[in-house]
Design a protein around this motif. Sequence first.
Motif, PDB file in Angstrom:
ATOM      1  N   TYR A 111       8.658   5.084   0.339  1.00 47.10           N
ATOM      2  CA  TYR A 111       7.483   6.241  -0.301  1.00 47.10           C
ATOM      3  C   TYR A 111       6.232   5.786  -0.058  1.00 47.10           C
ATOM      4  CZ  TYR A 111       4.289   9.039  -2.775  1.00 47.10           C
ATOM      5  OH  TYR A 111       3.225  10.626  -2.893  1.00 47.10           O
ATOM      6  N   ARG A 112       5.319   6.740   0.736  1.00 52.68           N
ATOM      7  CA  ARG A 112       4.133   6.961   1.338  1.00 52.68           C
ATOM      8  C   ARG A 112       3.495   7.697   0.811  1.00 52.68           C
ATOM      9  NH1 ARG A 112       5.323   2.915   6.617  1.00 52.68           N
ATOM     10  NH2 ARG A 112       7.288   1.905   6.323  1.00 52.68           N
ATOM     11  N   GLY A 113       2.471   7.573   0.173  1.00 53.95           N
ATOM     12  CA  GLY A 113       1.881   8.942  -0.450  1.00 53.95           C
ATOM     13  C   GLY A 113       0.922   9.417  -1.170  1.00 53.95           C
ATOM     14  N   ARG A 114       0.718   9.966  -2.084  1.00 49.89           N
ATOM     15  CA  ARG A 114      -0.258  10.691  -3.056  1.00 49.89           C
ATOM     16  C   ARG A 114       0.284   9.103  -4.311  1.00 49.89           C
ATOM     17  NH1 ARG A 114      -1.838  15.974  -5.511  1.00 49.89           N
ATOM     18  NH2 ARG A 114       0.657  15.582  -6.172  1.00 49.89           N
ATOM     19  N   GLY A 115      -0.742   8.539  -4.779  1.00 51.88           N
ATOM     20  CA  GLY A 115      -0.729   7.756  -5.834  1.00 51.88           C
ATOM     21  C   GLY A 115      -0.131   5.919  -5.095  1.00 51.88           C
ATOM     22  N   VAL A 116      -0.279   6.320  -4.256  1.00 49.00           N
ATOM     23  CA  VAL A 116      -0.136   4.401  -3.027  1.00 49.00           C
ATOM     24  C   VAL A 116      -1.708   4.925  -2.479  1.00 49.00           C
ATOM     25  CG1 VAL A 116       1.516   3.088  -2.112  1.00 49.00           C
ATOM     26  CG2 VAL A 116       2.714   4.748  -4.172  1.00 49.00           C
ATOM     27  N   ASP A 117      -1.565   3.410  -2.054  1.00 48.15           N
ATOM     28  CA  ASP A 117      -2.882   3.346  -1.653  1.00 48.15           C
ATOM     29  C   ASP A 117      -2.267   3.389   0.266  1.00 48.15           C
ATOM     30  OD1 ASP A 117      -5.486   1.950  -1.057  1.00 48.15           O
ATOM     31  OD2 ASP A 117      -4.546   0.643   0.474  1.00 48.15           O
ATOM     32  N   GLU A 118      -3.274   3.874   0.677  1.00 45.01           N
ATOM     33  CA  GLU A 118      -3.229   4.314   2.211  1.00 45.01           C
ATOM     34  C   GLU A 118      -2.367   2.910   3.288  1.00 45.01           C
ATOM     35  OE1 GLU A 118      -6.455   6.046   4.477  1.00 45.01           O
ATOM     36  OE2 GLU A 118      -6.277   7.396   3.273  1.00 45.01           O
ATOM     37  N   ALA A 119      -3.212   1.836   2.712  1.00 48.21           N
ATOM     38  CA  ALA A 119      -2.372   0.470   3.439  1.00 48.21           C
ATOM     39  C   ALA A 119      -0.935   0.053   2.919  1.00 48.21           C
ATOM     40  CB  ALA A 119      -3.447  -0.242   3.374  1.00 48.21           C
ATOM     41  N   ALA A 120      -0.383   0.434   1.914  1.00 48.82           N
ATOM     42  CA  ALA A 120       0.117  -0.391   1.692  1.00 48.82           C
ATOM     43  C   ALA A 120       2.203   1.269   1.567  1.00 48.82           C
ATOM     44  CB  ALA A 120      -0.120  -0.013  -0.231  1.00 48.82           C
ATOM     45  N   LYS A 121       3.016   1.395   0.630  1.00 49.76           N
ATOM     46  CA  LYS A 121       3.800   1.265   0.908  1.00 49.76           C
ATOM     47  C   LYS A 121       4.700   1.449  -0.646  1.00 49.76           C
ATOM     48  CE  LYS A 121       6.018  -1.310   3.589  1.00 49.76           C
ATOM     49  NZ  LYS A 121       7.167  -1.831   4.782  1.00 49.76           N
ATOM     50  N   SER A 122       5.336   1.735  -1.017  1.00 52.63           N
ATOM     51  CA  SER A 122       6.160   1.857  -2.091  1.00 52.63           C
ATOM     52  C   SER A 122       7.723   1.558  -1.948  1.00 52.63           C
ATOM     53  CB  SER A 122       6.324   3.222  -3.454  1.00 52.63           C
ATOM     54  OG  SER A 122       7.556   2.472  -4.544  1.00 52.63           O
ATOM     55  N   LEU A 123       8.419   0.600  -1.980  1.00 52.17           N
ATOM     56  CA  LEU A 123      10.336   0.060  -2.007  1.00 52.17           C
ATOM     57  C   LEU A 123      10.645   0.106  -3.243  1.00 52.17           C
ATOM     58  CD1 LEU A 123       8.899  -2.466   0.905  1.00 52.17           C
ATOM     59  CD2 LEU A 123       9.369  -0.356   2.070  1.00 52.17           C
ATOM     60  N   THR A 124      12.019   0.951  -3.288  1.00 51.49           N
ATOM     61  CA  THR A 124      12.002   1.311  -3.976  1.00 51.49           C
ATOM     62  C   THR A 124      13.844   0.366  -4.139  1.00 51.49           C
ATOM     63  OG1 THR A 124      11.181   3.339  -5.347  1.00 51.49           O
ATOM     64  CG2 THR A 124      13.490   2.422  -6.159  1.00 51.49           C
ATOM     65  N   PHE A 125      13.808  -0.495  -5.205  1.00 49.24           N
ATOM     66  CA  PHE A 125      15.611  -0.627  -4.007  1.00 49.24           C
ATOM     67  C   PHE A 125      16.912  -0.442  -5.085  1.00 49.24           C
ATOM     68  CE2 PHE A 125      12.066  -3.743  -1.825  1.00 49.24           C
ATOM     69  CZ  PHE A 125      13.158  -3.574  -0.957  1.00 49.24           C
ATOM     70  N   ALA A 126      17.737  -0.455  -4.999  1.00 45.75           N
ATOM     71  CA  ALA A 126      18.725   0.038  -6.194  1.00 45.75           C
ATOM     72  C   ALA A 126      19.540  -1.247  -6.462  1.00 45.75           C
ATOM     73  CB  ALA A 126      19.777   1.145  -6.171  1.00 45.75           C
ATOM     74  N   LEU A 127      19.731  -1.901  -8.104  1.00 46.99           N
ATOM     75  CA  LEU A 127      19.836  -3.174  -7.500  1.00 46.99           C
ATOM     76  C   LEU A 127      21.030  -2.875  -8.756  1.00 46.99           C
ATOM     77  CD1 LEU A 127      16.513  -5.312  -8.480  1.00 46.99           C
ATOM     78  CD2 LEU A 127      18.133  -5.432  -6.587  1.00 46.99           C
ATOM     79  N   ARG A 128      22.561  -3.538  -8.635  1.00 45.94           N
ATOM     80  CA  ARG A 128      23.694  -4.181  -9.413  1.00 45.94           C
ATOM     81  C   ARG A 128      23.917  -5.498  -9.986  1.00 45.94           C
ATOM     82  NH1 ARG A 128      27.187  -1.786  -6.094  1.00 45.94           N
ATOM     83  NH2 ARG A 128      27.738  -3.418  -5.156  1.00 45.94           N
TER      84      ARG A 128
END
Length: 841
Positions: free
Chosen positions: A790-807
């Motif tokens: 995810y890259r957008g509102r709520g995350v700094d322009e120079a950053a990104k949010s990576l979501t991992f599914a863990l088991r």
Amino acid sequence: MRVPLSWLAEYVELVPGTTPEDVQAALVRVGLEEEDVHTFDLQGPIVVGEVLDFVEEPQSNGKTIRWCQVRVAPDGETAADGGDAVHGIVCGARNFFVGDQVVVTLPGAVLPGPFPIAARKTYGHVSDGMIASARELGLGDDHDGILRLSTLGIEAPVGTDAIALLGLNDAAVEINVTPDRGYAFSIRGVAREYAHATGAAFRDPVAQSAPVEPATGGFPVVIDDRAPIRGNVGSSVFATRIVRGVDPTAPTPAWMIARLKLAGIRSLGVLVDITNYVMLEFGQPIHGYDLDQLRGGIVVRRAHVGERFTTLDGKERTLHVEDLVVTDDRGPIGLGGVMGGAETEMGDATRNVLVEAANWDPVSIARTARRHKLPSEAAKRYERGVDPAIAAAAVSRVAQLMSDLAGGTADDGGSLIAEAPGREAILLPHGYASTLIGVEYTEQQVHDALAEIGGAVTRTDAGFEVVPPSWRPDLTGKAELVEEVARLIGYDLIPSVLPVAPPGRGLTRSQRLRKQVADVLAGAGSTEVLAFPFVDAEENRRFGSAEGGEIAQVKVANALDASRPYLRRSLLPGLIEVARRNLSRGFTDLDLFETGLVFLPAEGRAYGSAELPAGGALPGDDDLAALQAGIPPQPRHLAVLLAGDVVRKAPGQAPVAAGLADALDRVRAAARAAGVELEVVQARRAALHPGRTAELRVGGQPVGYAGELHPSVAESNDLPRVVAVAELDLDAVIAAGDRPVEATGLSSFPAATQDLSLVVARDVPASIVATAVREGAGALLEHLELVDDYRGRGVDEAAKSLTFALRFRAPDRTLTAAEASEAKLAGAALAGERTGAVIRD
């Protein structure tokens, strides 16, 4: 070679009722190839008629026709078509006279075409048949007037069947003569082969013609070949005979015209027809000179530099120093073994003829014929090898026919130079034929077969010593003799036995995995293609290295396409060309793959310089090593290309365009089929989109790349803006998979699933973050998968949010939520240390 059956029957017995198909079947049994059957395609009634009277009638169109009364049957008898003995026939030709005998095609006849004849009304009369020309009968090309039998020297009773009278009831079988069977370019050679196949008695036409004897004062001939090729003198045999007082306007007999026509040669006048006839009969090309046009004697030599010569076809040719020429005191008068000259050509004014038959070096003739683009009937025979022992008999046969048909008188003797080397004996060891062919031949069978081909066979303790006949230059060793034994005794006796595959063999591991990879990709919906391995230098620079700069390339010395002379360093140029062609033909959704070799020479290294070993023996280890060292590395690669939609639009289903993820899916599936998992790391390549390119690794070592084509590259190749590609070093992937796989047991305890969202700088590859989380979480982590970027509102322009599914899962107990959370946070902590990632609120 076309062989008229009536001509064949003169030298070998044909059983009554033998059809052309029977002859072809017999010749096939001895290894000759059937081609076709040729006939005159005529159907009677076609008879001899006599012109009784005619009236010339001018027409309104300016044409004058003749209304003729033609007798087509004796008085008081019914015509062959059931009509009256005298027919009224309209004819447009004007070259005949009252009393002439002509060929009449009566109603019901069929001429070549097919052209059926019927009584029809024309020019105010009912024409009850047709008076035929030579071309209408298939005898020649003359269509200026009708055929008068007197011009052929024929006189026959009215009503005689003209088809049989003119030899038009004959047929010819056509066979394909292979380069080693030059003797089969003659009736003599084919008759001998038919005798081999059927056991029929063979009558050699050469034996029936008394050879010319050298005479004192015979025509002077000198062979002066100071520049032999390969040590072979250009002409080893040269025979001449003089025939005086010929009539070049005498008619060629109908039987000879018919045979020549069936053999594929048109009639050109009695003198030329005779030389062509003997060439077909004996297989010995003949040339006739107008004796009165010769200046001095004949000298056979090589052409001088810049020498020019006009051949019979009227073209002036600049000769080469390797060309053999026949000369008199003024210069060249013939291109030896290929074509005669215009200055000494036989014509209507010829009264005295010098007949020449020679034997020429096959290599010289082949080179001359190709150099001057003159594939003559003579050259076709000489370049395959002509019997050197028949020249003297051939000129005698021509002299005899010129005396019989053209009124000439042959001189008693002639000139003969015969310097052809004798044949050396070949030893065929006892039992060698059986060993080589796999059939138990008796010694008597072998002896009889070799004697039947005309060889002189002597039995010795070691085997048979065989001197091949003069007409078989192809028999040069014991293997060729064995082939003759097998051919004459019968190919059908050779058993068909399938070899038994040795046990314990099959596909190698590499072959099996390559097949498995291709099967997996085909199962995923990809189409395998095969592209040419030739590219231009720019394509190699663009795709053959990451930087796209200058790079070592292998250039083909004799490239099929001068614009693409280099061997590929990558499979992608070929795939792109395939995609471009398919898109231009309306195939908009493409999912392609190819496996093949690429050529990766080292910089500054010369390849292909190793000397090839001799072909007579197996190469040794040193020879093979030297050859291998002269070959650039040729690893096998795998490449994929996707364009358009991977999921097509359907009711309730939006289309899904192909992209980088799909290319990654394809190569990941291929790698798993080879037993390895790919690591994906962000990278850059000159030909790919700078933000959508990945390097593919196995165990930390690069094995390929994936990405989307750079928009400029896609545009220059007429491709869509988004084209996903990937390329793997398949050999390296297969080699990396050659290690034991540790199997883990299945746990019967339930799994605990959690998500982890980490915020990290945009330029940090997700794979590095995933690796850190996996290591930090420890042994309890069973599976990790990136599910969102995810890259957008709520995350700094120079950053990104990576979501991992863990088991998470433990092998010996049920995990608590606290244990799973602790492992997750450990993974996040290690990712933070390595990449600066923080847990997203």
